[in-house]
Design an enzyme around this catalytic site. Structure first.
Site: not given
Ligand code: SPV
Ligand code: MG
Length: 290
Positions: A40, A42-44, A54, A155, A186
């Site tokens: 993944w 991931s943006g976060f 984020d 999403r 989510h």
């Molecule tokens: C990420 O990992 O960037 C997500 C998941 O989008 S969350 O941070 O839980 O929204």
């Molecule tokens: Mg994200």
């Protein structure tokens, strides 16, 4: 077989795939070693790596650069977290081309407005797009992909925005109608009740994706019992694991006035050489440096 085809095949064969968050090529290598089915982007995690929240502060170029670096060091399929798609449907068209060329096998696009606010923060400003506008973004993504196995995952943040299950179901059905291959639902609730209830109420054939960050007790066994969730994304576990380890070791070095105690609790330099594939470089040196 493309990585995207491989991901689809694995989902069909196993019923559920486990996708680990990666914020760097090194974390991707560790996830592959551990046995995950995919990564993944991931943006976060990437935001946290830069010490930033984020909130659409990391650019598409920064995310793509990291995704390319990850793709270069891992054979796993990559599910790219492209947030809101960086703007409207026109931005999505551009993004899909870029992410497919960069080596992604799937994208997740969320129905929030740009700039987005991270989903799990207390009191976050969670604004959603009109359904028709987001359907246009999903249709644009589907029409743009070159590889028909490339997954377009829609999403919905309806539960994150406290709009309730009916709105979440309405939105998810509209996105499925627009051509989404999967729906990511989510939730920020501390227990999985919202997700389990949504899953039971979901009547469409399009399968679901979950990110058990806020509700960690939803494990694979419970997910499989629900019957329509095909992908679990461990959304912030890479960066949290890294922070846990670094905080502990850094504090102990300061407390101990040196590394005399911690050195035996961390991996050896030889392990880092292995992860860097130093052996291949040594062999190339031997062969080509004259
Ligand atoms: C990420 O990992 O960037 C997500 C998941 O989008 S969350 O941070 O839980 O929204
Ligand atoms: Mg994200």
């Amino acid at each position: 077989m493309t990585k995207a085809k491989h991901l689809r095949t694995r989902m069909a064969e196993r019923g559920l795939v486990h996708i680990m968050a990666a914020h760097s090529p090194l974390s991707a290598i560790l996830a592959e070693d551990a046995g995950f089915d995919g990564l993944w982007a991931s943006g976060f995690e990437l935001s946290a790596l830069y010490g930033l929240p984020d909130m659409s502060l990391i650019s598409m170029t920064q995310h793509l650069d990291m995704l390319r670096a990850i793709a270069g060091r891992s054979s796993l399929p990559i599910v790219a977290d492209i947030d809101t798609g960086y703007g409207n449907a026109i931005n999505v068209i551009h993004a899909i081309g870029e992410y497919e060329r960069a080596g992604a096998s799937a994208v997740v696009i969320e129905d929030k407005t740009f700039p987005k606010v991270t989903s799990l923060v207390a009191g976050g400003r969670q604004e959603l797009l009109r359904i028709e506008e987001f359907q246009g973004k999903i249709e644009a993504a589907v029409a743009t992909r070159q590889d028909s196995d490339f997954l377009v995952i829609a999403r919905t943040e309806a539960l994150i925005a406290d709009l309730g299950e009916t709105e979440a179901l309405t939105r998810a059905a509209a996105y499925a109608e627009a051509g989404a291959d999967m729906i990511l639902i989510h939730s920020k609730k501390k227990d999985p009740s919202e997700i389990e209830s949504f899953s039971r109420a979901w009547r469409e054939t399009v399968p679901l994706v979950v990110v058990p960050n806020a509700y960690p007790e939803l494990d694979a066994e419970r997910v499989k019992a629900l019957g329509n969730i095909r992908m679990m994304i461990y959304g912030n576990y890479g960066i949290r694991a890294a922070v846990t380890a670094m905080q502990d070791v850094f504090k102990r070095i300061i407390a101990n006035g040196g590394v005399q105690n911690v050195y035996k609790d961390i991996v050896t330099v030889e392990e880092i050489f292995r992860l860097q594939d130093m052996a291949t470089t040594k062999a190339n040196e031997h062969r080509y440096l004259r």
